[in-house]
Scaffold this motif. Sequence first.
Motif, PDB file in Angstrom:
ATOM      1  N   GLY A 165      36.657  44.111  33.782  1.00 57.69           N
ATOM      2  CA  GLY A 165      36.736  42.691  34.136  1.00 57.69           C
ATOM      3  C   GLY A 165      37.464  42.598  35.462  1.00 57.69           C
ATOM      4  O   GLY A 165      38.356  43.399  35.733  1.00 57.69           O
ATOM      5  N   SER A 166      37.082  41.622  36.293  1.00 55.12           N
ATOM      6  CA  SER A 166      37.658  41.577  37.644  1.00 55.12           C
ATOM      7  C   SER A 166      37.571  40.167  38.195  1.00 55.12           C
ATOM      8  O   SER A 166      36.486  39.596  38.241  1.00 55.12           O
ATOM      9  N   ASP A 167      38.708  39.578  38.612  1.00 49.13           N
ATOM     10  CA  ASP A 167      38.671  38.251  39.238  1.00 49.13           C
ATOM     11  C   ASP A 167      38.335  38.348  40.719  1.00 49.13           C
ATOM     12  O   ASP A 167      37.499  37.608  41.230  1.00 49.13           O
ATOM     13  N   GLY A 198      37.558  41.314  42.474  1.00 45.84           N
ATOM     14  CA  GLY A 198      36.670  42.405  42.884  1.00 45.84           C
ATOM     15  C   GLY A 198      37.326  43.771  42.988  1.00 45.84           C
ATOM     16  O   GLY A 198      36.635  44.772  43.143  1.00 45.84           O
ATOM     17  N   THR A 245      39.004  45.593  40.688  1.00 43.91           N
ATOM     18  CA  THR A 245      38.709  46.443  39.521  1.00 43.91           C
ATOM     19  C   THR A 245      37.227  46.824  39.506  1.00 43.91           C
ATOM     20  O   THR A 245      36.863  47.951  39.140  1.00 43.91           O
ATOM     21  N   PRO A 266      42.624  44.373  35.172  1.00 48.22           N
ATOM     22  CA  PRO A 266      43.768  43.988  35.997  1.00 48.22           C
ATOM     23  C   PRO A 266      44.674  43.021  35.235  1.00 48.22           C
ATOM     24  O   PRO A 266      44.240  42.394  34.269  1.00 48.22           O
ATOM     25  N   THR A 267      45.932  42.941  35.672  1.00 47.15           N
ATOM     26  CA  THR A 267      46.867  41.966  35.093  1.00 47.15           C
ATOM     27  C   THR A 267      46.961  40.761  36.028  1.00 47.15           C
ATOM     28  O   THR A 267      47.005  40.920  37.250  1.00 47.15           O
ATOM     29  N   TRP A 268      46.985  39.587  35.458  1.00 46.46           N
ATOM     30  CA  TRP A 268      47.050  38.351  36.248  1.00 46.46           C
ATOM     31  C   TRP A 268      48.154  37.437  35.730  1.00 46.46           C
ATOM     32  O   TRP A 268      48.537  37.493  34.553  1.00 46.46           O
ATOM     33  N   PHE A 272      51.515  36.746  35.906  1.00 49.67           N
ATOM     34  CA  PHE A 272      52.773  37.136  35.236  1.00 49.67           C
ATOM     35  C   PHE A 272      52.510  37.701  33.845  1.00 49.67           C
ATOM     36  O   PHE A 272      52.913  37.138  32.838  1.00 49.67           O
ATOM     37  N   GLY A 273      51.802  38.806  33.816  1.00 49.81           N
ATOM     38  CA  GLY A 273      51.637  39.542  32.564  1.00 49.81           C
ATOM     39  C   GLY A 273      50.484  39.076  31.695  1.00 49.81           C
ATOM     40  O   GLY A 273      50.463  39.400  30.501  1.00 49.81           O
ATOM     41  N   LEU A 277      44.774  47.665  37.000  1.00 49.28           N
ATOM     42  CA  LEU A 277      45.205  47.325  38.355  1.00 49.28           C
ATOM     43  C   LEU A 277      46.320  46.299  38.293  1.00 49.28           C
ATOM     44  O   LEU A 277      46.325  45.414  37.432  1.00 49.28           O
ATOM     45  N   GLY A 278      47.273  46.444  39.212  1.00 46.32           N
ATOM     46  CA  GLY A 278      48.377  45.507  39.288  1.00 46.32           C
ATOM     47  C   GLY A 278      49.036  45.583  40.649  1.00 46.32           C
ATOM     48  O   GLY A 278      48.568  46.295  41.545  1.00 46.32           O
ATOM     49  N   ASP A 279      50.134  44.850  40.790  1.00 45.81           N
ATOM     50  CA  ASP A 279      50.896  44.772  42.039  1.00 45.81           C
ATOM     51  C   ASP A 279      52.360  45.022  41.688  1.00 45.81           C
ATOM     52  O   ASP A 279      53.034  44.148  41.161  1.00 45.81           O
ATOM     53  N   TYR A 304      54.892  41.834  41.223  1.00 44.77           N
ATOM     54  CA  TYR A 304      55.010  41.484  39.792  1.00 44.77           C
ATOM     55  C   TYR A 304      55.666  42.636  39.042  1.00 44.77           C
ATOM     56  O   TYR A 304      55.179  43.111  38.017  1.00 44.77           O
ATOM     57  N   PHE A 319      56.122  42.784  35.304  1.00 37.81           N
ATOM     58  CA  PHE A 319      54.906  42.643  34.479  1.00 37.81           C
ATOM     59  C   PHE A 319      53.843  43.641  34.916  1.00 37.81           C
ATOM     60  O   PHE A 319      52.661  43.427  34.702  1.00 37.81           O
TER      61      PHE A 319
HETATM   62  C1  LIG Z   1      48.465  35.061  41.113  1.00 34.92           C
HETATM   63  C2  LIG Z   1      48.514  36.553  40.841  1.00 34.92           C
HETATM   64  C3  LIG Z   1      49.163  36.995  39.712  1.00 34.92           C
HETATM   65  C4  LIG Z   1      49.250  38.370  39.450  1.00 34.92           C
HETATM   66  N1  LIG Z   1      49.980  38.806  38.357  1.00 34.92           N
HETATM   67  C5  LIG Z   1      50.163  40.152  38.187  1.00 34.92           C
HETATM   68  C6  LIG Z   1      51.008  40.635  37.120  1.00 34.92           C
HETATM   69  O1  LIG Z   1      51.579  39.880  36.339  1.00 34.92           O
HETATM   70  N2  LIG Z   1      51.153  41.984  36.975  1.00 34.92           N
HETATM   71  C7  LIG Z   1      50.551  42.880  37.832  1.00 34.92           C
HETATM   72  O2  LIG Z   1      50.721  44.082  37.668  1.00 34.92           O
HETATM   73  N3  LIG Z   1      49.729  42.441  38.847  1.00 34.92           N
HETATM   74  C8  LIG Z   1      49.541  41.100  39.040  1.00 34.92           C
HETATM   75  N4  LIG Z   1      48.731  40.654  40.057  1.00 34.92           N
HETATM   76  C9  LIG Z   1      48.043  41.639  40.944  1.00 34.92           C
HETATM   77  C10 LIG Z   1      46.580  41.870  40.527  1.00 34.92           C
HETATM   78  O3  LIG Z   1      46.498  42.495  39.257  1.00 34.92           O
HETATM   79  C11 LIG Z   1      45.909  42.767  41.562  1.00 34.92           C
HETATM   80  O4  LIG Z   1      45.802  42.062  42.775  1.00 34.92           O
HETATM   81  C12 LIG Z   1      44.562  43.321  41.136  1.00 34.92           C
HETATM   82  O5  LIG Z   1      44.141  44.280  42.091  1.00 34.92           O
HETATM   83  C13 LIG Z   1      43.504  42.252  40.962  1.00 34.92           C
HETATM   84  O6  LIG Z   1      42.344  42.827  40.424  1.00 34.92           O
HETATM   85  P1  LIG Z   1      40.900  42.128  40.481  1.00 34.92           P
HETATM   86  O7  LIG Z   1      40.579  41.949  41.957  1.00 34.92           O
HETATM   87  O8  LIG Z   1      39.981  43.082  39.840  1.00 34.92           O
HETATM   88  O9  LIG Z   1      40.989  40.828  39.770  1.00 34.92           O
HETATM   89  C14 LIG Z   1      48.643  39.293  40.332  1.00 34.92           C
HETATM   90  C15 LIG Z   1      47.951  38.809  41.450  1.00 34.92           C
HETATM   91  C16 LIG Z   1      47.903  37.466  41.710  1.00 34.92           C
HETATM   92  C17 LIG Z   1      47.190  37.001  42.959  1.00 34.92           C
END
Ligand SMILES: Cc1cc2nc3c(=O)[nH]c(=O)nc-3n(C[C@H](O)[C@H](O)[C@H](O)COP(=O)(O)O)c2cc1C
Length: 192
Positions: free
Chosen positions: A20-22, A24, A26, A66-68, A70-71, A99-101, A105, A108
């Motif tokens: 799953g990917s918001d 792109g 992932t 990916p995590t979005w 805040f967890g 995937l995360g940041d 974050y 989380f």
């Molecule tokens: C608003 C926002 C919230 C996020 N929350 C988290 C988080 O809680 N934990 C984390 O590890 N990464 C977090 N991320 C980072 C995303 O997981 C990361 O950018 C990831 O590569 C997105 O994957 P996608 O493009 O496949 O959706 C967050 C990013 C954004 C923009």
Amino acid sequence: MSRFVGSTEVAVAEVALFYGSDDGNTESIAHRIRARLGEEVVDLFDVADVTQLDFENYDKIILGIPTWDFGQIQSDWEEFWDDVSSVDFSGKTVAMFGLGDQFGYGDFFLDALGMLHDVVKAAGARMIGYWPTEGYEFDASKAWLEDKSLFVGLGLDEDQQPELTAERLNRWCQQIHAEFPLQSPLQDIEDQ
Ligand SMILES: Cc1cc2nc3c(=O)[nH]c(=O)nc-3n(C[C@H](O)[C@H](O)[C@H](O)COP(=O)(O)O)c2cc1C
């Protein structure tokens, strides 16, 4: 291998990768994993378009999440959550990547990876692809195992450490190739 869609027999690959990917990231990693394991070896599925039935045809599975926010769990995985919770994973081997940041974050980091892992493991899967936490900087993660030396899957950070991704993918694909195990040779990929 093959399966029936209605009365039509179609070929299926040895491995299914569901992601799953918001934004792109992932999705792009899913393609890079498939390129390494072999285009013929992996069927790719966006979890936004699947049903539980799509899991039934495979006993080797890779999951990407990916995590979005805040967890939280990525939105398509969240919509599919009740369904994936009731898939019978017994007899299936599952490898996961998240995937995360880690700097944005850090409390989380990769939480959704940990949450999905717990559901799939509880449903009977043999889990592979655990990955060292060395080389990442963060404060807390639900993807940690208890002694904090391993994540429950490959951790990737396209926001803060994109330059490390290709090498991490190379090593992890070698690892899961041996752990599944897969017979087809790994592909030699330069995709920096
Ligand atoms: C608003 C926002 C919230 C996020 N929350 C988290 C988080 O809680 N934990 C984390 O590890 N990464 C977090 N991320 C980072 C995303 O997981 C990361 O950018 C990831 O590569 C997105 O994957 P996608 O493009 O496949 O959706 C967050 C990013 C954004 C923009």
